[in-house]
Write a protein that holds these residues in place. Structure first.
Motif, mmCIF file in Angstrom:
data_model
loop_
_atom_site.group_PDB
_atom_site.id
_atom_site.type_symbol
_atom_site.label_atom_id
_atom_site.label_comp_id
_atom_site.label_asym_id
_atom_site.label_seq_id
_atom_site.Cartn_x
_atom_site.Cartn_y
_atom_site.Cartn_z
ATOM 1 N N ILE A 1 0.838 -1.203 0.000
ATOM 2 C CA ILE A 1 0.000 0.000 0.000
ATOM 3 C C ILE A 1 0.870 1.250 0.000
ATOM 4 N N THR A 2 1.903 1.246 0.831
ATOM 5 C CA THR A 2 2.824 2.387 0.893
ATOM 6 C C THR A 2 3.458 2.647 -0.472
ATOM 7 N N LEU A 3 3.922 1.585 -1.114
ATOM 8 C CA LEU A 3 4.563 1.727 -2.427
ATOM 9 C C LEU A 3 3.585 2.247 -3.477
ATOM 10 N N ARG A 4 2.381 1.732 -3.476
ATOM 11 C CA ARG A 4 1.377 2.159 -4.461
ATOM 12 C C ARG A 4 0.994 3.624 -4.262
ATOM 13 N N ASP A 5 0.990 4.057 -3.012
ATOM 14 C CA ASP A 5 0.688 5.465 -2.733
ATOM 15 C C ASP A 5 1.826 6.389 -3.162
ATOM 16 N N ILE B 1 3.861 1.631 -9.566
ATOM 17 C CA ILE B 1 3.606 0.408 -8.793
ATOM 18 C C ILE B 1 2.109 0.325 -8.528
ATOM 19 N N ARG B 2 1.530 -0.797 -8.958
ATOM 20 C CA ARG B 2 0.087 -1.006 -8.802
ATOM 21 C C ARG B 2 -0.168 -2.458 -8.433
ATOM 22 N N GLY B 3 -1.379 -2.723 -7.992
ATOM 23 C CA GLY B 3 -1.781 -4.104 -7.758
ATOM 24 C C GLY B 3 -1.698 -4.879 -9.061
ATOM 25 N N ALA B 4 -1.194 -6.099 -8.988
ATOM 26 C CA ALA B 4 -0.961 -6.885 -10.208
ATOM 27 C C ALA B 4 -2.250 -7.517 -10.718
ATOM 28 N N TRP B 5 -2.519 -7.323 -11.973
ATOM 29 C CA TRP B 5 -3.676 -7.882 -12.653
ATOM 30 C C TRP B 5 -3.596 -9.408 -12.644
ATOM 31 N N ASN C 1 -3.347 -11.877 -6.649
ATOM 32 C CA ASN C 1 -3.958 -11.365 -5.426
ATOM 33 C C ASN C 1 -3.333 -10.004 -5.138
ATOM 34 N N LYS C 2 -4.106 -8.960 -5.354
ATOM 35 C CA LYS C 2 -3.577 -7.599 -5.266
ATOM 36 C C LYS C 2 -3.158 -7.204 -3.853
ATOM 37 N N LYS C 3 -3.569 -7.984 -2.866
ATOM 38 C CA LYS C 3 -3.126 -7.707 -1.498
ATOM 39 C C LYS C 3 -1.629 -7.960 -1.364
ATOM 40 N N TYR C 4 -1.129 -8.966 -2.099
ATOM 41 C CA TYR C 4 0.259 -9.398 -1.950
ATOM 42 C C TYR C 4 1.147 -9.159 -3.164
ATOM 43 N N TRP C 5 0.577 -8.929 -4.324
ATOM 44 C CA TRP C 5 1.363 -8.879 -5.558
ATOM 45 C C TRP C 5 1.254 -7.517 -6.227
ATOM 46 N N ASN C 6 2.406 -6.954 -6.568
ATOM 47 C CA ASN C 6 2.496 -5.675 -7.280
ATOM 48 C C ASN C 6 3.034 -5.882 -8.680
ATOM 49 N N LYS C 7 2.550 -5.056 -9.596
ATOM 50 C CA LYS C 7 3.260 -4.944 -10.866
ATOM 51 C C LYS C 7 4.104 -3.687 -10.752
ATOM 52 N N VAL C 8 5.354 -3.836 -11.115
ATOM 53 C CA VAL C 8 6.329 -2.749 -11.011
ATOM 54 C C VAL C 8 6.762 -2.413 -12.432
ATOM 55 N N MET C 9 6.418 -1.211 -12.868
ATOM 56 C CA MET C 9 6.677 -0.807 -14.249
ATOM 57 C C MET C 9 8.013 -0.089 -14.381
ATOM 58 N N PHE C 10 8.745 -0.467 -15.421
ATOM 59 C CA PHE C 10 10.041 0.144 -15.704
ATOM 60 C C PHE C 10 9.828 1.510 -16.361
ATOM 61 N N ASP C 11 10.868 2.295 -16.346
ATOM 62 C CA ASP C 11 10.872 3.593 -17.017
ATOM 63 C C ASP C 11 9.716 4.474 -16.562
ATOM 64 N N THR C 12 9.443 4.412 -15.257
ATOM 65 C CA THR C 12 8.442 5.288 -14.648
ATOM 66 C C THR C 12 9.130 6.022 -13.506
ATOM 67 N N ASP C 13 8.366 6.364 -12.493
ATOM 68 C CA ASP C 13 8.946 7.047 -11.339
ATOM 69 C C ASP C 13 9.583 6.072 -10.350
ATOM 70 N N VAL C 14 9.640 4.783 -10.696
ATOM 71 C CA VAL C 14 10.251 3.767 -9.830
ATOM 72 C C VAL C 14 11.730 3.647 -10.188
#
Length: 120
Positions: free
Chosen positions: A57-61, A66-70, A73-86
């Motif tokens: 939740i902290t990371l997504r905020d 970084i968002r819940g992974a499609w 289980n979005k409670k535990y899994w994030n999709k982390v996108m390259f070439d963004t603010d990460v």
């Protein structure tokens, strides 16, 4: 950052394996047959990693990339996108965090054995 960098980083982890159990469009990375990362070959601009729910939740905020992974289980899994603010360094840290989340669910004996592998 690209998926080849991520693949190499994941496979450098002790006992890490890769497979395509979900089909030819994705690569799963596992330790002790437990998934710790996923690359969707149709979306080579991101990696899916496991995360502590509160930290997720902290990371997504904090990060748009970084968002819940499609389809996960979005409670535990994030999709982390390259070439963004990460930052790239954070992507690698999140892979390490994901591996730690998987390992802490394993029996203590297995955790100890894995820790011994990483000391050498």
């Amino acid at each position: 950052m690209n998926i080849e960098d991520i693949r190499n980083y994941c496979l450098a982890k002790p006992l890490a394996t890769e497979d395509s159990a979900f089909g030819p469009d994705g690569i799963l990375f596992r330790v002790y047959n437990k998934i710790f990362a996923y690359i969707d070959l149709d979306r080579p601009d991101l990696v899916v990693t496991k995360c502590d729910p509160d930290y997720a939740i902290t990371l997504r905020d904090k990060y748009n990339g970084i968002r819940g992974a499609w389809h996960w289980n979005k409670k535990y899994w994030n999709k982390v996108m390259f070439d963004t603010d990460v930052p790239d360094e954070l992507v690698y840290e999140l892979i390490d965090h994901s591996l730690s989340e998987v390992l802490k669910k394993l029996p203590k004996k297995t955790q100890t054995a894995y820790a011994e592998l990483t000391k050498h």
